[in-house]
Motif scaffolding. Structure first.
Motif, PDB file in Angstrom:
ATOM      1  N   GLY A 165       0.817  -1.212   0.000  1.00  0.00           N
ATOM      2  CA  GLY A 165       0.000   0.000   0.000  1.00  0.00           C
ATOM      3  C   GLY A 165       0.849   1.259   0.000  1.00  0.00           C
ATOM      4  N   VAL A 166       1.928   1.228   0.775  1.00  0.00           N
ATOM      5  CA  VAL A 166       2.803   2.389   0.828  1.00  0.00           C
ATOM      6  C   VAL A 166       3.457   2.630  -0.534  1.00  0.00           C
ATOM      7  CG1 VAL A 166       4.923   3.305   1.854  1.00  0.00           C
ATOM      8  CG2 VAL A 166       3.227   2.179   3.293  1.00  0.00           C
ATOM      9  N   LEU A 167       3.921   1.570  -1.172  1.00  0.00           N
ATOM     10  CA  LEU A 167       4.571   1.706  -2.476  1.00  0.00           C
ATOM     11  C   LEU A 167       3.627   2.309  -3.506  1.00  0.00           C
ATOM     12  CD1 LEU A 167       6.597  -1.618  -2.787  1.00  0.00           C
ATOM     13  CD2 LEU A 167       7.483   0.679  -2.359  1.00  0.00           C
ATOM     14  N   ASN A 168       2.393   1.820  -3.505  1.00  0.00           N
ATOM     15  CA  ASN A 168       1.443   2.277  -4.515  1.00  0.00           C
ATOM     16  C   ASN A 168       0.991   3.720  -4.303  1.00  0.00           C
ATOM     17  OD1 ASN A 168       1.507  -0.147  -5.896  1.00  0.00           O
ATOM     18  ND2 ASN A 168      -0.181  -1.035  -4.712  1.00  0.00           N
ATOM     19  N   SER A 169       1.058   4.190  -3.052  1.00  0.00           N
ATOM     20  CA  SER A 169       0.602   5.550  -2.764  1.00  0.00           C
ATOM     21  C   SER A 169       1.750   6.545  -2.613  1.00  0.00           C
ATOM     22  CB  SER A 169      -0.222   5.559  -1.469  1.00  0.00           C
ATOM     23  OG  SER A 169       0.575   5.143  -0.370  1.00  0.00           O
ATOM     24  N   SER A 170       2.984   6.066  -2.681  1.00  0.00           N
ATOM     25  CA  SER A 170       4.136   6.937  -2.448  1.00  0.00           C
ATOM     26  C   SER A 170       4.334   7.913  -3.601  1.00  0.00           C
ATOM     27  CB  SER A 170       5.403   6.092  -2.265  1.00  0.00           C
ATOM     28  OG  SER A 170       6.524   6.928  -2.154  1.00  0.00           O
ATOM     29  N   LEU A 171       4.713   9.150  -3.248  1.00  0.00           N
ATOM     30  CA  LEU A 171       5.066  10.141  -4.257  1.00  0.00           C
ATOM     31  C   LEU A 171       6.517   9.999  -4.718  1.00  0.00           C
ATOM     32  CD1 LEU A 171       3.318  13.315  -2.788  1.00  0.00           C
ATOM     33  CD2 LEU A 171       2.490  11.765  -4.575  1.00  0.00           C
ATOM     34  N   ASP A 172       7.269   9.101  -4.054  1.00  0.00           N
ATOM     35  CA  ASP A 172       8.646   8.812  -4.455  1.00  0.00           C
ATOM     36  C   ASP A 172       8.662   7.580  -5.344  1.00  0.00           C
ATOM     37  OD1 ASP A 172       9.383  10.865  -2.739  1.00  0.00           O
ATOM     38  OD2 ASP A 172       9.747   9.502  -1.069  1.00  0.00           O
ATOM     39  N   GLY A 173       9.674   7.518  -6.214  1.00  0.00           N
ATOM     40  CA  GLY A 173       9.862   6.313  -7.003  1.00  0.00           C
ATOM     41  C   GLY A 173      10.610   5.272  -6.183  1.00  0.00           C
ATOM     42  N   VAL A 174      10.019   4.087  -5.993  1.00  0.00           N
ATOM     43  CA  VAL A 174      10.623   3.028  -5.174  1.00  0.00           C
ATOM     44  C   VAL A 174      10.766   1.766  -6.028  1.00  0.00           C
ATOM     45  CG1 VAL A 174      10.466   1.640  -3.077  1.00  0.00           C
ATOM     46  CG2 VAL A 174       9.559   3.982  -3.098  1.00  0.00           C
ATOM     47  N   SER A 175      11.995   1.226  -6.050  1.00  0.00           N
ATOM     48  CA  SER A 175      12.258   0.012  -6.825  1.00  0.00           C
ATOM     49  C   SER A 175      13.122  -0.935  -6.016  1.00  0.00           C
ATOM     50  CB  SER A 175      12.984   0.342  -8.137  1.00  0.00           C
ATOM     51  OG  SER A 175      12.236   1.226  -8.946  1.00  0.00           O
ATOM     52  N   ALA A 185      31.574 -13.538 -11.096  1.00  0.00           N
ATOM     53  CA  ALA A 185      30.797 -13.015  -9.966  1.00  0.00           C
ATOM     54  C   ALA A 185      30.835 -11.493  -9.866  1.00  0.00           C
ATOM     55  CB  ALA A 185      31.262 -13.630  -8.644  1.00  0.00           C
ATOM     56  N   ARG A 186      31.226 -10.829 -10.939  1.00  0.00           N
ATOM     57  CA  ARG A 186      31.216  -9.368 -10.930  1.00  0.00           C
ATOM     58  C   ARG A 186      29.832  -8.876 -11.350  1.00  0.00           C
ATOM     59  NH1 ARG A 186      36.436  -8.509 -14.692  1.00  0.00           N
ATOM     60  NH2 ARG A 186      35.017  -9.820 -15.944  1.00  0.00           N
ATOM     61  N   ILE A 187      29.361  -7.799 -10.706  1.00  0.00           N
ATOM     62  CA  ILE A 187      28.042  -7.242 -11.034  1.00  0.00           C
ATOM     63  C   ILE A 187      28.145  -6.466 -12.342  1.00  0.00           C
ATOM     64  CG2 ILE A 187      26.235  -5.642 -10.297  1.00  0.00           C
ATOM     65  CD1 ILE A 187      26.949  -6.277  -7.410  1.00  0.00           C
ATOM     66  N   ILE A 188      27.334  -6.879 -13.315  1.00  0.00           N
ATOM     67  CA  ILE A 188      27.364  -6.188 -14.609  1.00  0.00           C
ATOM     68  C   ILE A 188      26.071  -5.411 -14.881  1.00  0.00           C
ATOM     69  CG2 ILE A 188      28.991  -7.811 -15.633  1.00  0.00           C
ATOM     70  CD1 ILE A 188      26.583  -9.216 -16.932  1.00  0.00           C
ATOM     71  N   ASP A 189      25.032  -5.665 -14.066  1.00  0.00           N
ATOM     72  CA  ASP A 189      23.764  -4.950 -14.240  1.00  0.00           C
ATOM     73  C   ASP A 189      22.858  -5.283 -13.058  1.00  0.00           C
ATOM     74  OD1 ASP A 189      21.791  -3.322 -15.327  1.00  0.00           O
ATOM     75  OD2 ASP A 189      22.018  -4.153 -17.345  1.00  0.00           O
ATOM     76  N   PHE A 190      21.668  -4.693 -13.060  1.00  0.00           N
ATOM     77  CA  PHE A 190      20.651  -4.991 -12.045  1.00  0.00           C
ATOM     78  C   PHE A 190      19.325  -5.262 -12.739  1.00  0.00           C
ATOM     79  CE2 PHE A 190      23.780  -2.502  -9.731  1.00  0.00           C
ATOM     80  CZ  PHE A 190      23.910  -3.218  -8.546  1.00  0.00           C
ATOM     81  N   GLN A 191      18.561  -6.200 -12.191  1.00  0.00           N
ATOM     82  CA  GLN A 191      17.266  -6.562 -12.760  1.00  0.00           C
ATOM     83  C   GLN A 191      16.150  -6.117 -11.824  1.00  0.00           C
ATOM     84  OE1 GLN A 191      16.272 -10.774 -12.939  1.00  0.00           O
ATOM     85  NE2 GLN A 191      15.560 -10.505 -15.056  1.00  0.00           N
ATOM     86  N   TRP A 192      15.121  -5.467 -12.401  1.00  0.00           N
ATOM     87  CA  TRP A 192      13.993  -4.992 -11.605  1.00  0.00           C
ATOM     88  C   TRP A 192      13.201  -6.166 -11.033  1.00  0.00           C
ATOM     89  CZ3 TRP A 192      14.735  -0.525 -14.828  1.00  0.00           C
ATOM     90  CH2 TRP A 192      14.544   0.695 -14.175  1.00  0.00           C
ATOM     91  N   LEU A 193      12.960  -6.122  -9.710  1.00  0.00           N
ATOM     92  CA  LEU A 193      12.076  -7.087  -9.063  1.00  0.00           C
ATOM     93  C   LEU A 193      10.748  -6.449  -8.692  1.00  0.00           C
ATOM     94  CD1 LEU A 193      14.616  -8.802  -6.632  1.00  0.00           C
ATOM     95  CD2 LEU A 193      13.886  -9.585  -8.913  1.00  0.00           C
ATOM     96  N   VAL A 194      10.804  -5.188  -8.223  1.00  0.00           N
ATOM     97  CA  VAL A 194       9.603  -4.448  -7.815  1.00  0.00           C
ATOM     98  C   VAL A 194       9.752  -3.010  -8.277  1.00  0.00           C
ATOM     99  CG1 VAL A 194       8.230  -3.606  -5.858  1.00  0.00           C
ATOM    100  CG2 VAL A 194       9.210  -5.910  -5.791  1.00  0.00           C
ATOM    101  N   ALA A 195       8.649  -2.410  -8.723  1.00  0.00           N
ATOM    102  CA  ALA A 195       8.637  -0.987  -9.070  1.00  0.00           C
ATOM    103  C   ALA A 195       7.263  -0.436  -8.739  1.00  0.00           C
ATOM    104  CB  ALA A 195       8.959  -0.772 -10.544  1.00  0.00           C
ATOM    105  N   ASN A 196       7.220   0.661  -8.014  1.00  0.00           N
ATOM    106  CA  ASN A 196       5.913   1.261  -7.708  1.00  0.00           C
ATOM    107  C   ASN A 196       5.492   2.165  -8.869  1.00  0.00           C
ATOM    108  OD1 ASN A 196       7.521   3.519  -7.355  1.00  0.00           O
ATOM    109  ND2 ASN A 196       6.477   4.223  -5.508  1.00  0.00           N
ATOM    110  N   PRO A 197       4.266   2.659  -8.878  1.00  0.00           N
ATOM    111  CA  PRO A 197       3.788   3.462 -10.010  1.00  0.00           C
ATOM    112  C   PRO A 197       4.643   4.693 -10.290  1.00  0.00           C
ATOM    113  CG  PRO A 197       1.933   2.752  -8.664  1.00  0.00           C
ATOM    114  CD  PRO A 197       3.163   2.342  -7.919  1.00  0.00           C
ATOM    115  N   MET A 198       5.141   5.367  -9.236  1.00  0.00           N
ATOM    116  CA  MET A 198       5.933   6.568  -9.462  1.00  0.00           C
ATOM    117  C   MET A 198       7.260   6.233 -10.139  1.00  0.00           C
ATOM    118  SD  MET A 198       6.005   9.798  -9.339  1.00  0.00           S
ATOM    119  CE  MET A 198       4.561  10.115  -8.330  1.00  0.00           C
TER     120      MET A 198
END
Length: 478
Positions: A165-175, A185-198
């Motif tokens: 509920g907080v994610l969906n109503s937040s005015l900030d972008g949360v991912s 084992a070196r980080i070459i990118d990041f994959q989205w797991l969660v993204a709120n509407p903002m």
């Protein structure tokens, strides 16, 4: 004290509540008049004790506080205000007839926000009052934003059950992201797991479309501005990152606050649009710079004022002492200036000082040299890394520059024009303090006195040499 004619206005609303504390009725009347005309509610008190009772009963937005008062001075009143939890936040602007560095330092040490010297200049009083009230309003607004943010973050930490509920109503972008690694084992990118509407709106898509996609595929500019490297460091070290970055893209242009926190083999990222707050902070910073500039400049001549002279003289003394370099000082005085004022009036006297100041400023052109209004019709010129002979040449040019103005002066000397008398001292400062910085000023002042006593419109100098021990020799000459 003469009253000041101010434009009669009928304000639509009260601009602020100001408490004025001064034991002189004429000062209270003058300040009430000029501030009320600008729409401020003005309360007055003639003693420190009455002022505290008024402030504690109904805290004002600003206090204008005289330093020199019987029984309870302004310092004691300020101390009492700052010790009370209901009034400690109120800005205090001190009022004093004496422009003393010690007095100003004590005022600021006790929590004073600003300092106004009597007699009052309407434009200065109003500018300083309006600036302090603006700063106070901005401070309150910023504190409110900080408290709001802290409350939101506390809710997120305390209740994971409300996360959706907080994610969906937040005015900030949360991912939330999962780290993508290569065979080493070196980080070459990041994959989205969660993204709120903002967060999805920021990149021009939907939360469902973002999940599963890679960060650098959608936002390749994150590598250019260093955010991708910041995210890698968060995952590898576990240390959170908070950054404010200026971001430009086809969809957005402005300031972002980015907070990244490690989460398993990935991280959560909160992005807030702080463009308005950042603009406010930048405006406040610019206002503070402007106020500092005003505090260091004389309002009439636009030269450096006595405060700036004292500060710069001390700095150059220490610098030249360390470097073994010469330091020269010129003190000058407009000849028979009182007679000029009596003959032509004070308004013409002010114009005369402005012309003289402009001539001095145009003559002294080296960036390290400083021309200041020393007091009244007296001017000072600081010449770092300049030996006596060079300083004498500068002083002669200053004297000629003022003569070349040909400002009429019926009560003047030969030529019936405005002239300058000048006194000069020059030495190599000694780190052991003999002679001292005040000795050098006294030497220039003595030379100036000799120039005036010998007929004015001339230069006299003291070339000071420091030796071993405490002995100082001088070479007086005109």
């Amino acid at each position: 004290m003469n009253s000041v004619d101010l434009p009669q206005t009928t304000p639509k609303q009260i601009q602020g509540d100001i408490l004025v504390v001064d034991d002189t009725p004429a000062n209270l009347a003058l300040l009430r008049q000029m501030l009320s005309a600008r729409g401020y509610r003005v309360r007055v008190s003639r003693s420190g004790e009455l002022a505290l009772k008024s402030a504690f009963a109904m805290p004002p937005d600003l206090v204008l506080l005289d330093i020199k008062m019987p029984d309870m001075d302004g310092y004691a009143v300020c101390r009492a205000l700052k010790e009370n939890c209901h009034t400690r936040h109120i800005p205090v602007v001190f009022l004093s007839v004496v422009e003393s560095t010690h007095e100003k330092v004590e005022a600021f040490r006790l929590g004073g926000a600003d300092y106004i010297t009597k007699p009052f200049q309407t434009e200065e009083v109003l500018a300083r009052v309006e600036h302090q009230l603006l700063v106070q309003r901005q401070k309150i607004q910023l504190e409110r934003e900080i408290r709001d943010r802290q409350r939101v973050e506390a809710v997120l930490r305390e209740s994971r059950a409300l996360l959706s509920g907080v994610l969906n109503s937040s005015l900030d972008g949360v991912s939330a992201f999962r780290a993508v690694r290569d065979g080493q084992a070196r980080i070459i990118d990041f994959q989205w797991l969660v993204a709120n509407p903002m967060a999805a709106q920021t990149v021009g898509t939907t939360p469902t479309d973002l999940v599963g996609r890679r960060l650098l595929e959608v936002l390749p500019e994150y590598r250019e501005i260093g955010l991708f490297e910041n995210f890698v460091a968060v995952v590898e070290t576990g240390k959170s990152v908070e950054r404010e970055v200026y971001y430009e893209s086809p969809r957005f242009s402005g300031w972002l606050q980015v907070v990244a926190v490690k989460l398993g083999n990935g991280l959560t990222v909160t992005v807030r649009n702080i463009t308005e707050r950042k603009q406010m902070e930048l405006a406040l910073h610019a206002a503070n710079i402007e106020l500092q500039d005003r505090a260091n400049h004389d309002g009439l001549t636009q030269l450096a004022n006595r405060r700036r002279f004292d500060e710069y003289w001390s700095q150059m003394w220490e610098y030249c002492a360390r470097q073994g370099q010469p330091l020269s000082l010129i003190l000058s005085d407009v000849d028979r200036f009182k007679a000029y004022n009596d003959t032509y009036g004070h308004q013409a006297g002010d114009l005369c000082l402005q012309k003289v100041a402009e001539a001095l400023r145009e003559t002294v052109t080296h960036p390290r040299d400083l021309v200041a209004r020393y007091g009244g019709e007296e001017f000072a010129v600081v010449l770092p890394q300049t030996e006596g002979a060079g300083a004498i040449r500068v002083a002669q040019r200053l004297r000629n520059a003022v003569r070349d103005l040909r400002i009429p002066h019926k009560s003047g000397g030969i030529g019936k024009i405005v002239t300058l008398s000048l006194g000069l001292s020059s030495l190599v400062p000694d780190e052991r303090g003999s002679p001292s910085a005040s000795d050098a000023i006294a030497a220039a002042d003595l030379a100036l006195y000799r120039a005036k006593s010998q007929g004015r419109d001339r230069l006299c100098w003291q070339l000071v040499r420091s030796h071993s021990g405490d002995r100082t020799d001088t070479n007086p000459s005109c």
